[in-house]
Design an enzyme around this catalytic site. Structure first.
Site, PDB file in Angstrom:
ATOM      1  N   CYS B  93       0.817  -1.210   0.000  1.00  0.00           N
ATOM      2  CA  CYS B  93       0.000   0.000   0.000  1.00  0.00           C
ATOM      3  C   CYS B  93       0.857   1.269   0.000  1.00  0.00           C
ATOM      4  CB  CYS B  93      -0.958  -0.049   1.186  1.00  0.00           C
ATOM      5  SG  CYS B  93      -2.422   0.950   0.928  1.00  0.00           S
ATOM      6  N   HIS B 189      -3.473  -5.267   1.530  1.00  0.00           N
ATOM      7  CA  HIS B 189      -2.904  -4.940   2.836  1.00  0.00           C
ATOM      8  C   HIS B 189      -3.289  -5.968   3.894  1.00  0.00           C
ATOM      9  CE1 HIS B 189      -6.786  -2.512   3.402  1.00  0.00           C
ATOM     10  NE2 HIS B 189      -6.891  -3.575   4.147  1.00  0.00           N
TER      11      HIS B 189
END
Lengths: 501, 243
Positions: B93, B189
């Site tokens: 991310c 994530h």
């Protein structure tokens, strides 16, 4: 003052809708009447809020909204005030509107001294634009439903936007929370703050402070390592839990404010906290810190003793409710009224099923879940635990946050059996595997509850996230009722048998 | 055998349960009788890149990301040398965005580390939801969750996988993440590795090979639960349930 035809029609329609929902037992009674009223008269929320005689108080933030709202209502009502509130926790625009329209009479007049309204962080801006409250309480900002909010910063931005909608409203902020306190920077609203005067969890055996920067793991998860004004790292004298604590920025000098309401002299005994809130509102004092010498209340405008508070976060909830009332000059009978306040608010409910005790707990974000695990640790008795994790839109569709909870604690709570349920049961099970906790996967909820209550330890904890709460509550109530009926039936049969003899 | 796993700035970059990935790397070594040391690097501390075998760089908000970028830049070319010499790096991310040249947001342009010739642009509408990828590098689909406002343009780099469900690097393309040398960069994530043990072992194998030469293949582990969690997501999508 005449009330327009449109408003009267809106209230009438809402009441009819409410009646129909109750009669037919359908749909969502918590927000549909408001939806109907809003269709008929889009301006009705502002009009009704304008009829509140004294103050409109809104409560928002990540954790504690419902509890703080309930405390406000309880204390005000104990003082003889008439309060309109969305007590059920329906905190989106239609839920709030429902509370107002159902409290109004047929002529669309609202007879209320106060409005105490819980508001969703995401919807706060829209709602505050219409409610124009006298006071906005922000409990804290932790990570929660990030799939909905994006990032924690986005929540703060939303709340900032909300405060701007009511620039005359007083912002009541948690000074111990560097994240939500950043709302004070550059805002036009007057600010009132509260905080703890001491690190009140440090010495409690059930709070594991070794998490702080532990070398073998990511440490406890905290928001806001960084100053929200200058972007440099913050320094902390101590933490309470999460990012709450005594903080300052060594670079630009901002820091935890000197609170207007300060809690201290915290004593933790038999699973309950007692503490003193010192009210420094308008006393012009300097640095009334608590600390080792105890809370110095002599310079305080008032002081109030509260006891019987379970969970560390409820200490903060009581403090933020007190602060809001103090700021509104309505905290007069607070200590007295709190003596018979029930923190239960249906999110922690106890049932008796098959002779066993079953407790239902809500845990919907990392901070909440961690606190529940600490709570389990406080009960030394052997226990069984059911954890249910769903990922509906209500829960948040991302379950990554389970990795922000330290489940090693669950290994030390004397759990005989851990059973995992919910749409994301395998994610939950996998998470437990990483903390060396073995679990079973649940297929039949009712059957498992019965079995654990009857043949297990007789001490069952059911932990659910949001979407499972009401359904599970219903199932547990029904199971409890079922046993009661069986017991009644047995008594009846044995009595009848005696009569026959 | 022993691997040292460096967790970069966990106090800054810790969004969405990222530490699950570090835990996974460590435990899957330990379960095989291989030592796995985790070292946490906080801002300002010097990193001896010779002494770490794997690095994890997680996601944070823009503010935290900017600070993490500054710390890494202050250390000169250390991270670049690590990557170029085959050091294993998982970037997720915000960490993924940081490896590129820049991330342009409406408020500012966050300078990247320039380790990869890619860039990220913020656009309205966050890309949020469950993701399922097919990757030739792995037998099972890679499943996870994405939540990002930035769109990352990776040019000619090899993507991590083709998007079967979700958005990926941009909302226009069909690719997610990136593979470069021993770097895996992705928007997926949180517990990416626990639910995708193949991806974890891919990273571990490469780190072992780099350190110990031709290390024999990793011993298999009882991954039944891992596969159930992985298959549940893939299955749900196949059945056409809401994701």
């Amino acid at each position: 003052m005449g009330v327009g035809f449109r408003s009267r029609l809106a209230v009438l329609c809402a009441k009819c809708a409410d009646c129909l929902i109750r009669r037919l037992k359908i749909g969502n009674g918590g927000s549909f009447p408001g939806y109907v009223a809003g269709l008929v008269d889009p301006g009705i929320l502002g009009r009704l809020a304008g009829m509140v005689r004294e103050k409109v108080i809104v409560v928002t933030g990540t954790n504690g909204k419902t509890t703080v709202t309930h405390i406000l209502c309880h204390v005000l009502e104990a003082g003889g005030k008439k309060v309109v509130s969305n007590r059920t926790g329906a905190n989106m625009p239609n839920g709030i509107l429902t509370a107002f329209v159902l409290a109004a009479d047929r002529d669309a007049y609202l007879d209320a001294d106060y409005a105490c309204i819980e508001v969703d962080e995401f919807a706060a801006q829209e709602i505050l634009a219409r409610l124009k409250p006298h006071c906005m309480v922000v409990t804290n900002v932790f990570r929660d439903q990030l799939d909905r909010f994006g990032e924690v910063d986005a929540v703060v931005d939303r709340l900032k936007g909300a405060a701007e909608q009511a620039p005359d409203g007083l912002l009541v902020l948690n000074g111990d929370d560097a994240v939500s306190y950043s709302l004070a920077y550059g805002c036009r609203n007057p600010v009132f703050s509260y905080g703890m005067g001491e690190a009140f969890l440090r010495n409690e055996p059930w709070v594991d402070v070794s998490h702080e920067g532990g070398q073998n793991d990511g440490g406890a998860v905290r928001e806001n390592a960084v100053c929200r004004l200058c972007g440099e790292p913050l320094a902390y004298d101590y933490f309470q839990y999460g990012q709450l604590g005594s903080w300052h920025c060594p670079n630009c000098g901002v820091g935890r404010p000197e609170p207007d309401c300060l809690a201290g002299d915290v004593v933790f005994r038999k699973g309950e906290f007692s503490f003193v809130i010192a009210d420094f509102k308008g006393s012009g004092r300097k640095s009334p810190q608590g600390g080792k010498k105890g809370l110095r209340t002599e310079k305080a405008a008032g002081a109030c003793h509260v006891s019987g508070v379970k969970f560390a976060y409820n200490v903060y909830n009581v403090l933020s409710a007190y602060s809001a009332l103090s700021a509104m000059d309505a905290a007069g009978n607070f200590g007295e009224a709190m003596r018979n306040f029930d923190f239960g608010n249906h999110r922690e409910s106890v049932f008796v099923i098959g002779g066993g005790r079953v407790q239902l707990h809500l845990a919907k974000n990392p901070m909440g879940f961690q606190q529940k695990l600490f709570f389990l640790q406080e009960d030394p008795e052997p226990k069984d635990v059911i954890i249910q994790i769903n990922d509906t839109d209500l829960d948040g569709r991302d379950v990554s946050w389970l990795w922000d909870v330290d489940f090693q604690v669950l290994g030390n709570v004397n759990a005989k059996q851990v059973v995992v349920d919910g749409t994301r049961r395998y994610d939950m099970g996998l998470r437990l595997k990483y903390d060396d906790i073995s679990c079973d996967f649940l297929s039949d909820f009712q059957g498992t509850v019965r079995q654990l209550a009857e043949q297990g330890t007789g001490n069952l904890y059911v932990i659910v996230n949001y979407s499972g709460l009401y359904r599970t509550n219903r199932i547990l109530s029904r199971l409890q009722g079922g046993y009661r009926h069986e017991a009644d039936h047995r008594t009846f049969v044995s009595e009848s048998a005696q009569l026959v003899r | 055998m022993k691997l040292t796993i460096g967790h970069l700035y966990p106090n800054l970059l810790n969004l969405y349960g990222d530490r699950g990935n570090v835990k996974c790397l460590q435990r899957r070594l330990q379960w095989r009788g291989i030592e796995g040391d985790v070292v946490l690097f906080s801002g300002g501390s010097r990193i001896d890149f010779q002494k770490v075998d794997m690095l994890f760089l997680g996601g944070g908000s823009d503010r935290e990301q900017e600070l993490a970028g500054r710390y890494l830049r202050e250390m000169g070319g250390g991270l670049r040398d690590f990557v170029e010499s085959g050091g294993v790096l998982l970037a997720v991310c915000g960490g993924y965005q940081l490896l590129g040249n820049y991330y342009r947001t409406p408020k500012a342009v966050i300078e990247g580390l320039g380790l990869l010739d890619i860039y990220t642009e913020w656009k309205p509408g966050r890309l949020v939801g469950d993701v399922i990828l097919d990757s030739p590098a792995f037998r099972s689909p890679v499943v996870g969750f994405e939540n990002h406002g930035g769109r990352t343009y990776i040019g000619a780099y090899t993507p991590l996988g083709r998007v079967r469900r979700g958005y990926g690097n941009t909302d226009e393309g069909e690719w997610e993440g990136l593979l470069y040398k021993n770097v895996v960069a992705t928007y997926l994530h949180g517990p990416l590795l626990p639910k995708n043990p193949e991806v974890c072992d891919y990273l571990l194998e490469r780190a072992l090979k780099r350190k110990y030469g031709n290390a024999a293949g990793l011993q298999g582990l009882p991954d039944e639960l891992e596969h159930r969690a992985n298959e549940y997501m893939a299955e749900r999508y196949r059945k056409g349930e809401r994701m």
